[in-house]
Motif scaffolding. Sequence first.
Motif, PDB file in Angstrom:
ATOM      1  N   ASN A  59       0.860  -1.338   0.082  1.00 58.44           N
ATOM      2  CA  ASN A  59       0.042   0.077   0.068  1.00 58.44           C
ATOM      3  C   ASN A  59       0.819   1.220  -0.002  1.00 58.44           C
ATOM      4  N   PHE A  60       0.636   2.321  -1.058  1.00 59.80           N
ATOM      5  CA  PHE A  60       1.142   3.354  -0.967  1.00 59.80           C
ATOM      6  C   PHE A  60       0.522   4.456  -0.391  1.00 59.80           C
ATOM      7  N   THR A  61       0.629   5.097   0.948  1.00 60.78           N
ATOM      8  CA  THR A  61      -0.074   6.030   1.316  1.00 60.78           C
ATOM      9  C   THR A  61       0.289   7.348   1.009  1.00 60.78           C
TER      10      THR A  61
ATOM     11  N   SER B 268      -7.316  -8.540   9.090  1.00 61.11           N
ATOM     12  CA  SER B 268      -6.253  -7.842   8.410  1.00 61.11           C
ATOM     13  C   SER B 268      -5.558  -6.818   9.158  1.00 61.11           C
ATOM     14  N   THR B 269      -4.292  -6.683   8.816  1.00 58.93           N
ATOM     15  CA  THR B 269      -3.280  -5.614   9.601  1.00 58.93           C
ATOM     16  C   THR B 269      -4.220  -4.696   8.918  1.00 58.93           C
ATOM     17  N   GLY B 270      -3.947  -3.359   9.527  1.00 59.76           N
ATOM     18  CA  GLY B 270      -4.197  -1.804   9.114  1.00 59.76           C
ATOM     19  C   GLY B 270      -3.267  -0.863   9.401  1.00 59.76           C
TER      20      GLY B 270
ATOM     21  N   ASN C 121      -1.254  -1.132  12.360  1.00 59.43           N
ATOM     22  CA  ASN C 121      -0.258  -2.199  12.657  1.00 59.43           C
ATOM     23  C   ASN C 121       0.151  -3.056  11.274  1.00 59.43           C
ATOM     24  N   PRO C 122       0.708  -2.322  10.535  1.00 63.22           N
ATOM     25  CA  PRO C 122       1.171  -2.925   9.317  1.00 63.22           C
ATOM     26  C   PRO C 122       2.367  -4.024   9.663  1.00 63.22           C
ATOM     27  N   LEU C 123       2.526  -4.880   8.620  1.00 62.50           N
ATOM     28  CA  LEU C 123       3.803  -5.588   8.785  1.00 62.50           C
ATOM     29  C   LEU C 123       5.065  -4.971   8.715  1.00 62.50           C
TER      30      LEU C 123
END
Length: 124
Positions: free
Chosen positions: A18-20, A34-36, A39-41
């Motif tokens: 994901n590019f934020t 899912s992670t969010g 709490n991304p990996l």
Amino acid sequence: DGPWIGVRTNGKGMISVNFTSRELQIHKGWDGGSTGDANPLAAVPYVVDNQWHDVQVTLQGTSILVRVDGDALVEVEGLDHTGHPVPPAGGICLAARRWTNGTGHTVVAFDDVRVMPLSAAGDR
């Protein structure tokens, strides 16, 4: 916000890049969770700049490597540490990511998308 790239998507799980508006994040989804953003990996600073870039995502076993314009930006080993296995196979999903509280429109474009077995992709 910017591009969202899902790999090994199979209806029961996936890994996503994901590019934020402020960073590149690695996430994992599984049946029911899912992670969010909280709490991304993995997350590394990155600013989307409305320019074309070469992005290479290499997923091998339970490890992922993301390169942008040839530079390794993030590598995560042991993607299964959430207690949910990494999907062994699946498709890809290309989309625009827009944060819930984002304003304006998020527009992304993809060109020259290739999916290759690792033996054809060269060195990680």
